[in-house]
Scaffold this active site. Structure first.
Site, PDB file in Angstrom:
ATOM      1  N   SER A  68       0.619  -1.354   0.033  1.00  0.00           N
ATOM      2  CA  SER A  68      -0.059   0.340  -0.069  1.00  0.00           C
ATOM      3  C   SER A  68       0.983   1.264   0.052  1.00  0.00           C
ATOM      4  O   SER A  68       2.215   1.008   0.688  1.00  0.00           O
ATOM      5  CB  SER A  68      -0.583   0.002   1.450  1.00  0.00           C
ATOM      6  OG  SER A  68      -1.280   1.559   1.750  1.00  0.00           O
ATOM      7  N   SER A  69       0.243   2.580  -0.191  1.00  0.00           N
ATOM      8  CA  SER A  69       1.153   3.669  -0.410  1.00  0.00           C
ATOM      9  C   SER A  69       1.485   3.811   1.237  1.00  0.00           C
ATOM     10  O   SER A  69       1.973   5.041   0.844  1.00  0.00           O
ATOM     11  CB  SER A  69       0.452   4.627  -1.350  1.00  0.00           C
ATOM     12  OG  SER A  69      -0.667   4.866  -0.854  1.00  0.00           O
ATOM     13  N   CYS A  70       0.938   3.486   1.542  1.00  0.00           N
ATOM     14  CA  CYS A  70       1.055   3.821   2.814  1.00  0.00           C
ATOM     15  C   CYS A  70       2.047   3.604   3.743  1.00  0.00           C
ATOM     16  O   CYS A  70       2.986   4.077   5.212  1.00  0.00           O
ATOM     17  CB  CYS A  70      -0.354   4.133   4.838  1.00  0.00           C
ATOM     18  SG  CYS A  70      -0.744   1.773   4.448  1.00  0.00           S
ATOM     19  N   TYR A 125      -0.441  -0.778   9.979  1.00  0.00           N
ATOM     20  CA  TYR A 125      -0.717  -1.831   8.900  1.00  0.00           C
ATOM     21  C   TYR A 125       0.686  -1.414   7.803  1.00  0.00           C
ATOM     22  O   TYR A 125       1.076  -2.518   7.247  1.00  0.00           O
ATOM     23  CB  TYR A 125      -1.260  -0.995   8.088  1.00  0.00           C
ATOM     24  CG  TYR A 125      -1.812  -1.690   7.120  1.00  0.00           C
ATOM     25  CD1 TYR A 125      -3.095  -3.022   6.981  1.00  0.00           C
ATOM     26  CD2 TYR A 125      -1.554  -0.363   5.819  1.00  0.00           C
ATOM     27  CE1 TYR A 125      -2.385  -2.845   5.230  1.00  0.00           C
ATOM     28  CE2 TYR A 125      -2.160  -1.387   4.628  1.00  0.00           C
ATOM     29  CZ  TYR A 125      -2.641  -2.625   4.110  1.00  0.00           C
ATOM     30  OH  TYR A 125      -3.012  -2.770   2.835  1.00  0.00           O
ATOM     31  N   LYS A 158       3.494  -4.240   6.289  1.00  0.00           N
ATOM     32  CA  LYS A 158       3.934  -4.075   4.916  1.00  0.00           C
ATOM     33  C   LYS A 158       5.243  -3.598   4.934  1.00  0.00           C
ATOM     34  O   LYS A 158       5.232  -5.059   3.437  1.00  0.00           O
ATOM     35  CB  LYS A 158       2.737  -3.326   3.694  1.00  0.00           C
ATOM     36  CG  LYS A 158       1.200  -3.325   3.706  1.00  0.00           C
ATOM     37  CD  LYS A 158       1.242  -4.992   3.103  1.00  0.00           C
ATOM     38  CE  LYS A 158       0.358  -5.034   2.799  1.00  0.00           C
ATOM     39  NZ  LYS A 158      -0.335  -6.321   2.540  1.00  0.00           N
ATOM     40  N   HIS A 199     -13.277   2.058   2.770  1.00  0.00           N
ATOM     41  CA  HIS A 199     -12.021   3.107   2.882  1.00  0.00           C
ATOM     42  C   HIS A 199     -12.942   4.551   1.847  1.00  0.00           C
ATOM     43  O   HIS A 199     -14.869   4.318   1.673  1.00  0.00           O
ATOM     44  CB  HIS A 199     -11.054   3.106   1.428  1.00  0.00           C
ATOM     45  CG  HIS A 199     -10.203   2.552   1.611  1.00  0.00           C
ATOM     46  ND1 HIS A 199      -8.932   2.847   2.575  1.00  0.00           N
ATOM     47  CD2 HIS A 199      -9.542   0.690   1.653  1.00  0.00           C
ATOM     48  CE1 HIS A 199      -7.677   1.968   2.858  1.00  0.00           C
ATOM     49  NE2 HIS A 199      -8.501   1.261   2.809  1.00  0.00           N
TER      50      HIS A 199
HETATM   51  P1  GDP Z   1      -6.230   6.800   3.965  1.00  0.00           P
HETATM   52  O1  GDP Z   1      -6.477   7.318   2.579  1.00  0.00           O
HETATM   53  O2  GDP Z   1      -5.267   5.742   4.602  1.00  0.00           O
HETATM   54  O3  GDP Z   1      -6.493   8.023   4.636  1.00  0.00           O
HETATM   55  O4  GDP Z   1      -7.329   6.307   4.012  1.00  0.00           O
HETATM   56  P2  GDP Z   1      -9.437   6.467   3.956  1.00  0.00           P
HETATM   57  O5  GDP Z   1      -9.573   5.939   2.480  1.00  0.00           O
HETATM   58  O6  GDP Z   1     -10.420   6.086   4.767  1.00  0.00           O
HETATM   59  O7  GDP Z   1      -9.451   8.118   3.816  1.00  0.00           O
HETATM   60  C1  GDP Z   1      -8.868   9.004   3.169  1.00  0.00           C
HETATM   61  C2  GDP Z   1      -9.503  10.299   3.464  1.00  0.00           C
HETATM   62  O8  GDP Z   1     -10.835  10.419   3.383  1.00  0.00           O
HETATM   63  C3  GDP Z   1      -9.501  10.859   5.144  1.00  0.00           C
HETATM   64  O9  GDP Z   1      -8.660  12.168   4.606  1.00  0.00           O
HETATM   65  C4  GDP Z   1     -10.794  11.006   5.688  1.00  0.00           C
HETATM   66  O10 GDP Z   1     -10.321  11.388   6.371  1.00  0.00           O
HETATM   67  C5  GDP Z   1     -11.367  11.084   4.413  1.00  0.00           C
HETATM   68  N1  GDP Z   1     -12.866  10.490   4.264  1.00  0.00           N
HETATM   69  C6  GDP Z   1     -13.463  11.490   3.859  1.00  0.00           C
HETATM   70  N2  GDP Z   1     -15.170  10.919   4.451  1.00  0.00           N
HETATM   71  C7  GDP Z   1     -15.034   9.522   4.831  1.00  0.00           C
HETATM   72  C8  GDP Z   1     -15.836   8.710   4.492  1.00  0.00           C
HETATM   73  O11 GDP Z   1     -16.872   8.397   4.972  1.00  0.00           O
HETATM   74  N3  GDP Z   1     -14.950   7.051   5.251  1.00  0.00           N
HETATM   75  C9  GDP Z   1     -13.279   7.213   5.165  1.00  0.00           C
HETATM   76  N4  GDP Z   1     -12.626   6.020   5.582  1.00  0.00           N
HETATM   77  N5  GDP Z   1     -12.571   8.315   4.679  1.00  0.00           N
HETATM   78  C10 GDP Z   1     -13.047   9.578   4.610  1.00  0.00           C
END
Ligand code: GDP
Length: 363
Positions: A112-114, A141, A145, A184
């Site tokens: 993952s990119s994280c 996580y 990875k 996500h």
């Molecule tokens: P990340 O890329 O590891 O941070 O994982 P996410 O895909 O869960 O979140 C990406 C970004 O989207 C973060 O800034 C979250 O706060 C934002 N976000 C906005 N609305 C949502 C939501 O309903 N679900 C999730 N998972 N993220 C959200």
């Protein structure tokens, strides 16, 4: 695409029911690979080292795509860090060690990119690995990875294996997880906007400030890149896995990014919702930006094919149970019933679900 992998090769796709693994299976089948080894968790539990070791010893696959992992969005990662690190460490060491003993020819490990530092130079090239502190929300996580990449690299150095680690950017696509607590952002937004429309609400709630930048890739594009990489001719593949000084690491991204606010607008446009977007700043933003530098992959001649608008449209067609997508037929044949039911269940709302729009998730 070059054809290092023979059409009759025995290929194990670990995690074939997940978002990434199911896309890899679709891709392999579309290219005529039929000798696929697919096992559910009930059949071979990848957390169980004895089960994995016996499976490899009996089946002796030629190639492995390691797409099995415990995955989740920002809140799931924040709330269950022990599960994320412990399970991922076990899955990958069980599979990689067994693959080595079974003399697997090539293995592709998905990360993952994280894995890159929170404040990595942007766009993040493979050389940014382990150059700074990680983002806190998915640190456990990410460390698992990174250990997976190190395992591939160490086996290559010590045993001359050909194990490659591919790091996809934020994925979305068919069979995605639409559970608002663990998903996500992209599937979450598709679901929230769909439900706002169904309930006749005028607002949709987006977590955080809407300012973080993210890059997205449709899962079938990711699968295309993974099969392309594992199929590279010997000398080209060796450039990626045979240098003891360089991690066997390739970024798999689309090359374009947008803010979460812009993403929310796009989802509203594609789903034809003209209500207001509201930001819930009590929820975490996570890392401010994570754009990957995928020039290494692009230099081999690969590029993504599915735009974000088209990807959202295809994912929404599946989510809403009205799939008319170009990949529908392939998907009908191969995606798990589980993921389809998950998508369909989430479309069925009763009136009580509309009471507190966008806020039904806990935390
Ligand atoms: P990340 O890329 O590891 O941070 O994982 P996410 O895909 O869960 O979140 C990406 C970004 O989207 C973060 O800034 C979250 O706060 C934002 N976000 C906005 N609305 C949502 C939501 O309903 N679900 C999730 N998972 N993220 C959200």
């Amino acid at each position: 695409m070059s054809n290092y992998i023979r059409k009759d090769a025995k290929i194990f796709v670990a995690g074939h029911r997940g978002l990434a693994g199911s896309a890899i299976v679709r891709k392999l089948r579309s290219l005529g690979y039929e000798n696929l080894l697919l096992r559910t968790r009930q059949e071979v539990d990848l957390l169980d080292s004895n089960a994995v070791s016996s499976f490899f010893a009996e089946q002796r696959p030629d190639f492995v795509f390691l797409a099995a992992a415990k995955v989740g969005g920002i809140l799931a990662n924040r709330n269950f860090p022990a599960d994320f690190i412990a399970q991922n460490l076990r899955i990958q060491s069980n599979v990689i060690e067994s693959a080595y003993r079974a003399q697997v020819k090539r293995l592709l490990f998905l990360g993952s990119s994280c894995i890159y530092p929170k404040l990595a130079r942007q766009p993040m090239g493979e050389d940014q690995l382990l150059t700074g502190p990680l983002e806190f929300t998915n640190r456990s996580y990410a460390v698992a990875k990174i250990a997976g990449i190190e395992l591939c690299w160490a086996f290559n150095r010590q045993h001359g294996t050909e194990y490659l680690a591919a790091m996809p950017t934020n994925l979305y696509g068919l069979g995605d997880n639409y559970d608002l607590e663990s998903s996500h952002v992209l599937p979450a937004l598709i679901r929230k906007v769909h439900e706002a429309k169904q309930c006749g609400n005028r607002t949709v709630t987006v977590w955080g400030t809407g300012t973080p930048l993210r890059e997205f890739l449709f899962s079938d594009d990711m699968a295309d890149a993974c099969v392309f990489l594992l199929n590279l001719p010997k000398d080209e593949f060796h450039k990626l896995t045979g240098n003891p000084e360089m991690a066997p690491l390739v970024n798999v991204g689309s090359g374009s990014e947008l803010t979460i606010g812009e993403l929310a607008k796009k989802v509203c446009e594609v789903l034809e919702f003209d209500g207001e977007i509201v930001f819930d700043t009590t929820k975490p933003d996570g890392t401010p930006r994570k754009l990957m530098d995928s020039s290494k992959l692009f230099s081999f001649g690969w590029k993504p094919k599915i735009s974000i608008e088209e990807g959202i449209r295809i994912a929404y067609a599946e989510f809403s149970g009205k799939s008319q997508s170009p990949v529908e037929d392939v998907n009908e044949r191969t995606s798990s019933h589980e993921s389809k039911n998950r998508a369909r269940d989430s479309v069925a709302l009763d009136r009580s679900d509309c009471a507190d729009p966008g806020q039904r998730q806990r935390n």
